[in-house]
Design a protein around this motif. Structure first.
Motif, PDB file in Angstrom:
ATOM      1  N   GLU A  99       0.785  -0.965  -0.244  1.00  0.00           N
ATOM      2  CA  GLU A  99       0.517   0.001   0.382  1.00  0.00           C
ATOM      3  C   GLU A  99       0.838   0.933  -0.211  1.00  0.00           C
ATOM      4  OE1 GLU A  99      -3.204   2.377   2.953  1.00  0.00           O
ATOM      5  OE2 GLU A  99      -2.270   0.106   3.703  1.00  0.00           O
ATOM      6  N   LEU A 100       0.497   1.790  -0.775  1.00  0.00           N
ATOM      7  CA  LEU A 100       1.698   3.062  -1.232  1.00  0.00           C
ATOM      8  C   LEU A 100       1.242   4.799  -0.688  1.00  0.00           C
ATOM      9  CD1 LEU A 100       3.486   2.506  -4.723  1.00  0.00           C
ATOM     10  CD2 LEU A 100       4.488   1.847  -2.513  1.00  0.00           C
ATOM     11  N   VAL A 101       1.964   5.211   0.005  1.00  0.00           N
ATOM     12  CA  VAL A 101       1.629   6.163   0.653  1.00  0.00           C
ATOM     13  C   VAL A 101       1.983   7.392  -0.359  1.00  0.00           C
ATOM     14  CG1 VAL A 101       0.983   4.901   2.381  1.00  0.00           C
ATOM     15  CG2 VAL A 101       2.799   6.245   2.498  1.00  0.00           C
ATOM     16  N   PRO A 102       1.365   9.399  -0.040  1.00  0.00           N
ATOM     17  CA  PRO A 102       2.269   9.937  -0.709  1.00  0.00           C
ATOM     18  C   PRO A 102       3.519  10.048   0.183  1.00  0.00           C
ATOM     19  CG  PRO A 102      -0.155  10.230  -0.456  1.00  0.00           C
ATOM     20  CD  PRO A 102       0.418   9.359   0.134  1.00  0.00           C
ATOM     21  N   ARG A 103       4.650  11.137  -0.297  1.00  0.00           N
ATOM     22  CA  ARG A 103       5.436  11.451  -0.169  1.00  0.00           C
ATOM     23  C   ARG A 103       5.219  12.953   0.648  1.00  0.00           C
ATOM     24  NH1 ARG A 103       9.884  13.325  -3.759  1.00  0.00           N
ATOM     25  NH2 ARG A 103      11.294  13.749  -2.090  1.00  0.00           N
ATOM     26  N   MET A 104       6.070  12.383   2.476  1.00  0.00           N
ATOM     27  CA  MET A 104       4.861  13.504   3.087  1.00  0.00           C
ATOM     28  C   MET A 104       5.857  14.511   3.959  1.00  0.00           C
ATOM     29  SD  MET A 104       4.014  10.761   5.622  1.00  0.00           S
ATOM     30  CE  MET A 104       3.915   8.982   4.636  1.00  0.00           C
ATOM     31  N   PRO A 105       5.493  15.919   4.330  1.00  0.00           N
ATOM     32  CA  PRO A 105       7.199  16.308   5.104  1.00  0.00           C
ATOM     33  C   PRO A 105       7.826  15.584   5.532  1.00  0.00           C
ATOM     34  CG  PRO A 105       4.633  17.527   4.819  1.00  0.00           C
ATOM     35  CD  PRO A 105       4.254  16.295   4.829  1.00  0.00           C
ATOM     36  N   TYR A 106       9.018  16.191   6.777  1.00  0.00           N
ATOM     37  CA  TYR A 106       9.762  15.427   6.772  1.00  0.00           C
ATOM     38  C   TYR A 106       9.208  15.069   8.590  1.00  0.00           C
ATOM     39  CZ  TYR A 106      13.617  14.604  10.096  1.00  0.00           C
ATOM     40  OH  TYR A 106      14.244  13.979  11.377  1.00  0.00           O
ATOM     41  N   ASP A 107       8.103  15.955   8.996  1.00  0.00           N
ATOM     42  CA  ASP A 107       7.696  15.882  10.228  1.00  0.00           C
ATOM     43  C   ASP A 107       6.991  14.815  10.458  1.00  0.00           C
ATOM     44  OD1 ASP A 107       9.610  17.588  11.623  1.00  0.00           O
ATOM     45  OD2 ASP A 107       8.467  19.492  11.875  1.00  0.00           O
ATOM     46  N   ALA A 108       6.639  14.876   9.519  1.00  0.00           N
ATOM     47  CA  ALA A 108       5.195  13.278   9.192  1.00  0.00           C
ATOM     48  C   ALA A 108       5.664  12.286   8.694  1.00  0.00           C
ATOM     49  CB  ALA A 108       4.343  14.306   8.122  1.00  0.00           C
ATOM     50  N   TYR A 109       6.818  12.280   8.347  1.00  0.00           N
ATOM     51  CA  TYR A 109       7.389  10.640   7.781  1.00  0.00           C
ATOM     52  C   TYR A 109       8.215  10.005   8.783  1.00  0.00           C
ATOM     53  CZ  TYR A 109      11.057   8.232   5.733  1.00  0.00           C
ATOM     54  OH  TYR A 109      12.116   7.480   5.317  1.00  0.00           O
ATOM     55  N   VAL A 110       8.610  11.304   9.453  1.00  0.00           N
ATOM     56  CA  VAL A 110       9.346  10.274  10.478  1.00  0.00           C
ATOM     57  C   VAL A 110       8.664  10.046  11.861  1.00  0.00           C
ATOM     58  CG1 VAL A 110      11.228  11.055  12.926  1.00  0.00           C
ATOM     59  CG2 VAL A 110      11.444  12.115  10.416  1.00  0.00           C
ATOM     60  N   ARG A 111       7.017  10.449  11.814  1.00  0.00           N
ATOM     61  CA  ARG A 111       6.286  10.582  13.338  1.00  0.00           C
ATOM     62  C   ARG A 111       5.369   9.231  11.898  1.00  0.00           C
ATOM     63  NH1 ARG A 111       3.886  14.728  13.106  1.00  0.00           N
ATOM     64  NH2 ARG A 111       1.919  14.535  11.753  1.00  0.00           N
ATOM     65  N   TYR A 112       5.066   9.205  10.965  1.00  0.00           N
ATOM     66  CA  TYR A 112       4.730   8.006  10.768  1.00  0.00           C
ATOM     67  C   TYR A 112       6.006   6.394  10.883  1.00  0.00           C
ATOM     68  CZ  TYR A 112       2.350   4.741   6.802  1.00  0.00           C
ATOM     69  OH  TYR A 112       1.411   3.786   6.225  1.00  0.00           O
ATOM     70  N   MET A 113       6.858   6.995  10.403  1.00  0.00           N
ATOM     71  CA  MET A 113       7.518   5.425  10.765  1.00  0.00           C
ATOM     72  C   MET A 113       7.518   5.536  12.560  1.00  0.00           C
ATOM     73  SD  MET A 113      11.507   6.271   8.709  1.00  0.00           S
ATOM     74  CE  MET A 113      11.807   7.928   9.671  1.00  0.00           C
TER      75      MET A 113
END
Length: 337
Positions: free
Chosen positions: A217-231
């Motif tokens: 399931e592919l998710v869009p690239r996101m701003p840095y803070d959102a990306y780190v939180r998603y991880m």
């Protein structure tokens, strides 16, 4: 706050993987007179002859701006060999910081080779950010120094309990990241978890369609803070299969989320707390097995402590605070009192 006794004025030019900004944040706490100059960015709407003229004008203005700023500092710290075509127009002593593609790929391309190798050979010091780059830089610069990717631990979220299991592939889907191994891991995870686990990844890279076909399931690239939180909020993060830990994997480790990845034996003798590691090099099934174990027995890891010992931005700052004055002493230059 105590400053460096030599107070060398340094201008960091460009940024890569937030390295410059993380180092500058720590330097500011220590009262260092270090500053930042971003690279010029072209507007994608500039096309045709007029677009090229506008781009050339912006480039000339950027070089002029760099020259003005360089006149007020002791040293430049240039991030990426790709910047050398322009920064070499400003005669100033410089540190060259290599981050990956610039030395791993560009130095072998005719359009870039001369400027990249000129920089490697002419820099007052050369730093490289991941251990795989040694074979590409050391033949030209034996005194180049491995400078681990700095991580700002204090800015990272903490891995929470997650009721709904989710695996996240943190890298773009591309050969340089170990695409075929990543796809093999993804296919098996999708098959063995049988929809009980969300297997997700970034919608990024030339292999993204293949990942989608594998059931990711592919998710869009996101701003840095959102990306780190998603991880951090994932159950398991699958790192790239190229054998190294880049910024994304290191940030994930720092949050405490379980991370699985294969590592080239010998690259990380300090044993990062991840699943798979050097034992899984060249063995996608071993990475998948480690991910399945982490899903069945979810625990936070000691990743933050390992990052603090090996990759914390404070460690990177100390390396530079020691290096810069020595470079000026070597050149007969004197930092401000």
């Amino acid at each position: 706050m105590s400053g460096s006794p030599d107070r060398v004025r340094v201008l960091h030019v460009n940024d890569a993987a937030f390295t410059a900004h993380r180092l500058l944040k720590v330097a500011a706490r220590h009262g260092e007179p270090w500053s930042f100059y971003p690279r010029a960015v072209a507007d994608p709407s500039w096309t045709g002859i007029s677009g090229r003229a506008r781009f050339a004008g912006r480039g000339a203005a950027w070089v002029a701006g760099l020259a003005r700023r360089a006149a007020g500092v002791d040293l430049l710290h240039v991030h990426s060999g790709a910047m050398l075509k322009h920064t070499r127009l400003v005669p100033k002593r410089f540190v060259l910081h290599l981050h990956g593609t610039d030395i791993r790929t560009l130095q072998y391309e005719p359009a870039w080779r001369d400027s990249v190798l000129w920089g490697v050979r002419s820099a007052a010091a050369v730093l490289y950010s991941t251990p795989d780059l040694a074979e590409h830089v050391l033949p030209h610069r034996p005194d180049a120094v491995y400078f681990p990717v700095p991580i700002d631990l204090g800015s990272l979220p903490v891995h929470p309990d997650r009721p709904e299991p989710r695996v996240f592939f943190a890298s773009r889907w591309e050969d340089v990241k170990g695409l075929e191994a990543q796809l093999a891991i993804a296919r098996r995870l999708v098959t063995e978890t049988d929809a009980a686990v969300a297997v997700t990844g970034l919608d990024w890279g030339p292999g993204a369609d293949a990942a989608r076909s594998a059931g990711v399931e592919l998710v869009p690239r996101m701003p840095y803070d959102a990306y780190v939180r998603y991880m951090a909020e994932s159950s398991v993060v699958v790192g790239q299969s190229a054998g190294i830990l880049s910024s994304s994997e290191l940030e994930a480790i720092g949050t405490g989320v379980p991370v699985v990845a294969p590592l080239v034996p010998g690259y990380y003798p300090d044993a990062p707390p991840i699943g798979g590691g050097a034992d899984a090099w060249g063995r996608p099934d071993a990475v998948t097995d480690a991910a399945l174990v982490a899903l069945r027995h979810p625990v936070s890891t000691s990743g933050a402590a390992w990052i603090a010992r090996t990759h914390d931005a404070e460690l990177g700052y100390r390396t530079l605070a020691d290096l810069y004055p020595r470079l000026l002493d070597r050149a007969g230059a004197r930092p401000i009192p």
